[in-house]
Design a protein around this motif. Structure first.
Motif, short mmCIF file in Angstrom:
data_model
loop_
_atom_site.label_atom_id
_atom_site.label_comp_id
_atom_site.label_asym_id
_atom_site.label_seq_id
_atom_site.Cartn_x
_atom_site.Cartn_y
_atom_site.Cartn_z
N VAL A 294 0.82 -1.21 0.00
CA VAL A 294 0.00 0.00 0.00
C VAL A 294 0.86 1.27 0.00
CG1 VAL A 294 -1.97 -1.11 1.09
CG2 VAL A 294 -0.19 -0.10 2.51
N ASP A 295 2.15 1.16 0.32
CA ASP A 295 3.01 2.34 0.35
C ASP A 295 3.42 2.80 -1.04
OD1 ASP A 295 2.87 2.48 3.05
OD2 ASP A 295 4.84 1.63 3.45
N GLY A 296 3.33 1.95 -2.05
CA GLY A 296 3.71 2.38 -3.38
C GLY A 296 3.95 1.21 -4.30
N HIS A 297 4.26 1.54 -5.54
CA HIS A 297 4.55 0.52 -6.54
C HIS A 297 5.87 -0.18 -6.21
CE1 HIS A 297 1.26 2.35 -8.64
NE2 HIS A 297 1.92 3.48 -8.84
N VAL A 298 6.03 -1.38 -6.72
CA VAL A 298 7.18 -2.23 -6.37
C VAL A 298 7.98 -2.54 -7.63
CG1 VAL A 298 7.93 -4.40 -5.34
CG2 VAL A 298 5.90 -3.23 -4.45
N LEU A 299 9.28 -2.36 -7.55
CA LEU A 299 10.19 -2.74 -8.63
C LEU A 299 11.05 -3.91 -8.17
CD1 LEU A 299 11.63 -2.26 -11.37
CD2 LEU A 299 13.16 -0.67 -10.16
#
Length: 664
Positions: A294-299
């Motif tokens: 939920v904190d952000g997109h993942v790479l």
């Protein structure tokens, strides 16, 4: 003194909490600090000591004989000073001046005791002594540096050179510190100071203060890591990172690797909501590596066969168990070889450029719909709701396997992807992108660079240092994010709001059997492949099957699985922009009769025929459209025979037309 956070375990909890333990540690730290700086503190210590002796003499009483003794001492030191000046002896002169000032300071303290004149005298003497002492100390140390470097390059270093740690030398408190000092000297960068080496369960670490200068900076030493490790000649793997200051170097030697072995078995799914942190592996101290979707997109990025698939599947295995999340996927391997086993758990799975384009367009439309829905909501105090939560509906998580291949096959989707990366977080849409080819093109190029949108970055082993800054961020290589030093598949470093410092961990290893078992356990009851649970489903005989409905409904105010429509494309496979789509569809519908510019204006396709002129010229140059005679003195434009698709017959129903355009 440098004490990294991971050193806390070397002190027992009882010793930490007891007052005796704190006092002992404080006294030890003060003594060690004074020992290291004893040469710098020497003038102040002498001046303070002589002042205290004068005060003590005053307390016990001063008789005439004592006054005579002070007078004779001052006369003798003054004579020494005069002799040094006469015979040009700098040593005798300096010694005479220092002795005279010290005796005057002590004598004044004996006469007046603890008083303002005595304190002023002591301060003046101390300042004057440092004015002479500091240049001498700096010169002496530079000479020792040069001597150590020459000795290290020409012959073995004798133990007698600097047999202390307060003065720059090559011998330390421990064998490891001595080896580190000698290795730096042999490298041409003598250490100004080495903090106390701290030993841990996996090795040891320390912080080194280097001489100021460009060629002796921490960055310069990091570039010579292999040579430094060879000079150390100690067992283990050397890791270097820049310290808090430019001339500070953090040195870590790992002599034992608790993460070594064939792999760390995945313990199974332990979450039920996407708002919970997802465990993907462990650190050497046994703590789990947690990812906050939920904190952000993942790479997820790393080299070939370095564990990227394992990290992707561990995340997917946890996400399919979340009741408040939909899962979608884009797998650019033909047949969706990587994400195929999760198809029963997904609302949509694309395995080529066309279906990937459709899925991204649908996600963009869903993002718009959710944004409009949030605009209608108000909080308890009447404020606007600006962030999607599980109360508004299910999250959507898109997993893209091999991002570089997607943008290579469908470069026109970069704009949709960039829009989703920048805007969709507030609408409850998250993207997990994995790539084996981290490059500028893999992230959309200069104009559409998406790297800054990844709030969570999982770096896996790479074969060379070049991609490290591209994966983990600018300057990451010098800050210790050394992905090129990760020596086993699955080892990783995670950068996120939870993890700021480089720390080596290892992802869990999930087997094919666990993937299949988890997929079947959480599969949609009405998914077409749920019963068979094929990890590699065979092609469906129907060319355009209807997507199944989602399990349990939800998905926002409208809910349901996406009904993906075919995205109009040019003959070369690129997407037709929305503003050009009406003209292209009009040409398709016109068929062999074609279309003129005035007819396009009269049908409301454009406001003036000059606005569509450049588009028609481009299509003619590309060979998609041809100029065919004239009608009412206007050129007729017709789709070429190879590109023309006859319009549906008038008897066809709207449902039949929609079915022709339904994909996935």
């Amino acid at each position: 003194m440098f004490i990294p956070p991971e050193a806390d375990h070397v002190t027992s909890p009882v010793e930490k909490t007891s007052g005796h333990g704190r006092t002992r540690r404080m006294a030890t730290a003060v003594c060690r600090w004074c020992g290291r700086l004893r040469y710098e503190l020497a003038p102040a210590a002498v001046s303070f000591g002589m002042t205290c002796m004068g005060w003590l003499h005053h307390a016990v009483g001063v008789d005439p004989a004592a006054y005579a003794g002070y007078g004779l001492g001052v006369a003798a030191t003054a004579g020494l000073t005069w002799g040094g000046l006469k015979f040009k002896s700098s040593v005798a002169t300096s010694l005479g001046i220092a002795s005279t000032a010290t005796l005057i300071n002590s004598g004044l303290g004996a006469v007046t005791g603890p008083s303002v004149p005595s304190l002023i005298s002591g301060g003046v003497v101390t300042i004057a002594s440092y004015a002479v002492y500091v240049p001498w100390l700096v010169k002496t140390r530079h000479e020792r540096f040069n001597l150590q470097i020459k000795a290290a390059k020409t012959a073995p270093l004798p133990d007698g050179m600097g047999v202390n740690i307060g003065q720059p030398g090559v011998t330390g408190d421990t064998e490891e510190e001595t080896a580190l000092r000698r290795a730096l000297v042999a490298l041409g960068v003598p250490a100004v100071d080495v903090s106390r080496i701290v030993f841990t369960d996996t090795g040891w670490y320390a912080m080194v203060t280097l001489p100021p200068g460009k060629n002796t900076s921490a960055h310069a030493v990091i570039a010579k890591r292999q040579q430094l490790q060879a000079n150390l000649d100690l067992p283990g793997r050397l890791r270097l990172a820049e310290g808090p200051q430019a001339n500070q170097l953090i040195v870590r030697m790992q002599s034992h690797d608790p993460l070594a072995g064939p792999g760390i078995p995945w313990p199974g799914t332990r979450i039920s909501s996407i708002e919970q942190p997802i465990p993907i592996g462990i650190y050497p101290d046994g703590s789990e590596i947690l990812i906050d979707i939920v904190d952000g997109h993942v790479l997820i990025a790393g080299g070939t066969n370095k564990g990227k698939s394992g990290a992707v599947n561990v995340l997917a295995a946890n996400l399919v168990a979340c009741d408040d999340a939909y899962l979608a996927g884009i797998d650019m391997k033909p047949g969706a070889l990587e994400l195929g086993p999760w198809q029963p758990n997904m609302v949509a799975l694309a395995d080529d450029a066309d279906t990937a384009r459709q899925l991204l367009v649908w996600l963009k439309g869903e993002m718009t719909r959710r944004g409009k829905y949030l605009a209608t909501l108000r909080g308890p105090n009447g404020e606007r709701v600006k962030k999607w939560t599980r109360e508004h509906g299910k999250y959507i998580v898109l997993i893209i396997d091999e991002l570089a291949e997607l943008l290579r096959q469908a470069p026109d989707v970069a704009s949709e992807l960039m829009t989703l990366m920048q805007v969709s977080r507030a609408m409850g849409i998250r993207i997990i992108a994995a790539t084996q080819s981290p490059s500028e093109q893999a992230f959309g190029g200069k104009g559409t660079d998406t790297r800054q949108q990844f709030g969570v970055r999982i770096g896996l082993p790479v074969n060379e240092p070049t991609p490290i800054n591209m994966i983990m961020g600018t300057g990451a290589y010098g800050q210790g994010w050394r992905l090129d030093e990760l020596d086993l598949p699955g080892k990783c470093m995670v950068s996120s709001e939870r993890y700021f410092e480089p720390n080596e961990g290892r992802c869990y290893w999930i087997t094919e059997h666990q993937i299949l078992e988890t997929s079947l356990e959480h599969a949609s009851p009405d998914a077409e492949t749920a019963e068979e649970g094929r990890p590699h489903p065979e092609p469906d005989p129907e060319p355009e099957p209807t997507p199944p409905t989602p399990p349990g409904g939800g998905g926002g105010p409208r809910g349901g699985r996406p009904v993906l429509r075919a995205v109009p494309t040019f003959p070369d496979g690129s997407r037709i922009p929305d503003n050009r789509q009406p003209l292209w569809e009009a040409l398709e519908k016109a068929g062999p009769e074609g279309l003129t510019k005035p007819e396009a204006v009269s049908r409301g396709i454009c406001n003036h025929h000059t606005s569509i002129g450049p588009w028609l010229s481009q299509w003619v140059a590309a060979g998609w459209v041809q100029e065919d005679s004239k009608r009412n003195r206007a050129v007729v434009y017709v789709l070429t025979a190879a590109q023309h698709t006859p319009a549906p017959e008038a008897s066809a129903t709207d449902e039949e037309i929609a079915a022709c355009r339904t994909s996935l």
